[in-house]
Design a protein around this motif. Structure first.
Motif, short mmCIF file in Angstrom:
data_model
loop_
_atom_site.label_atom_id
_atom_site.label_comp_id
_atom_site.label_asym_id
_atom_site.label_seq_id
_atom_site.Cartn_x
_atom_site.Cartn_y
_atom_site.Cartn_z
N GLN A 5 60.12 -43.38 95.04
CA GLN A 5 61.87 -43.54 94.97
C GLN A 5 62.28 -42.79 94.03
O GLN A 5 61.75 -42.61 92.79
N THR A 17 65.25 -42.28 91.14
CA THR A 17 66.07 -43.16 90.18
C THR A 17 67.33 -43.39 90.64
O THR A 17 67.90 -42.48 91.56
N MET A 18 68.16 -44.42 90.47
CA MET A 18 69.53 -44.67 90.75
C MET A 18 70.19 -43.71 90.16
O MET A 18 71.11 -43.09 90.79
N GLY A 30 67.21 -44.95 103.11
CA GLY A 30 66.42 -45.99 102.26
C GLY A 30 67.42 -46.22 100.94
O GLY A 30 67.57 -47.36 100.33
N GLU A 31 67.84 -45.05 100.51
CA GLU A 31 68.78 -44.87 99.23
C GLU A 31 70.01 -45.50 99.71
O GLU A 31 70.82 -46.18 98.75
N VAL A 47 70.41 -47.83 101.51
CA VAL A 47 70.08 -49.33 101.49
C VAL A 47 70.46 -49.99 100.12
O VAL A 47 71.09 -50.86 99.76
N ARG A 48 70.14 -49.00 99.08
CA ARG A 48 70.01 -49.61 97.71
C ARG A 48 71.36 -49.45 97.20
O ARG A 48 71.76 -50.29 96.44
N LEU A 49 72.09 -48.48 97.66
CA LEU A 49 73.43 -48.37 97.23
C LEU A 49 74.57 -49.19 97.92
O LEU A 49 75.30 -49.57 96.95
N THR A 50 74.10 -49.78 98.86
CA THR A 50 75.24 -50.53 99.69
C THR A 50 74.69 -52.08 99.85
O THR A 50 75.64 -52.80 100.35
N GLU A 51 73.53 -52.22 99.66
CA GLU A 51 72.95 -53.59 99.50
C GLU A 51 73.15 -54.06 100.98
O GLU A 51 73.29 -55.36 101.36
N ARG A 86 70.92 -53.89 105.07
CA ARG A 86 69.49 -53.97 105.31
C ARG A 86 69.36 -52.80 106.04
O ARG A 86 70.20 -52.11 106.85
N TYR A 87 68.21 -52.24 105.96
CA TYR A 87 67.55 -50.84 106.86
C TYR A 87 68.08 -51.05 108.14
O TYR A 87 68.41 -50.03 108.65
#
Length: 87
Positions: free
Chosen positions: A4, A6-7, A19-20, A22-26, A28-29
């Motif tokens: 992965q 890093t942010m 996938g990124e 998903v992390r940025l917007t909280e 679900r995939y």
């Protein structure tokens, strides 16, 4: 197995993966995949490995708009219509 990013790297990138996002917007995939398949999230596809790339700023803003419209009680067809008008 891929590592992965890093942010910090993600936030500095023009393009991101689902996938990124998903992390940025909280989100679900599966939700983002559905939005992509419904044509609600535009992407570019690299020919060599068929990886979908999303323009980070525009796509994150669009996901937030979809979430807002959804929280206001709009259905998926209504959201799609609203997104079409927004373009």
């Amino acid at each position: 197995m891929s590592r992965q990013r890093t942010m910090e790297t993600i936030l500095a990138s023009e393009f991101v993966s689902i996938g990124e996002l998903v992390r940025l917007t909280e989100s679900r995939y599966s939700t983002l995949k559905f939005y992509t398949e419904e044509g609600m999230l535009p992407f570019e596809q690299a020919e060599e490995n068929l990886t979908r790339k999303y323009i980070r700023l525009a796509t994150v803003a669009r996901i937030h708009l979809i979430k807002e419209l959804k929280s206001n009680g709009l259905t998926i067809p209504q959201i799609k219509e609203a997104l079409d008008k927004d373009e």
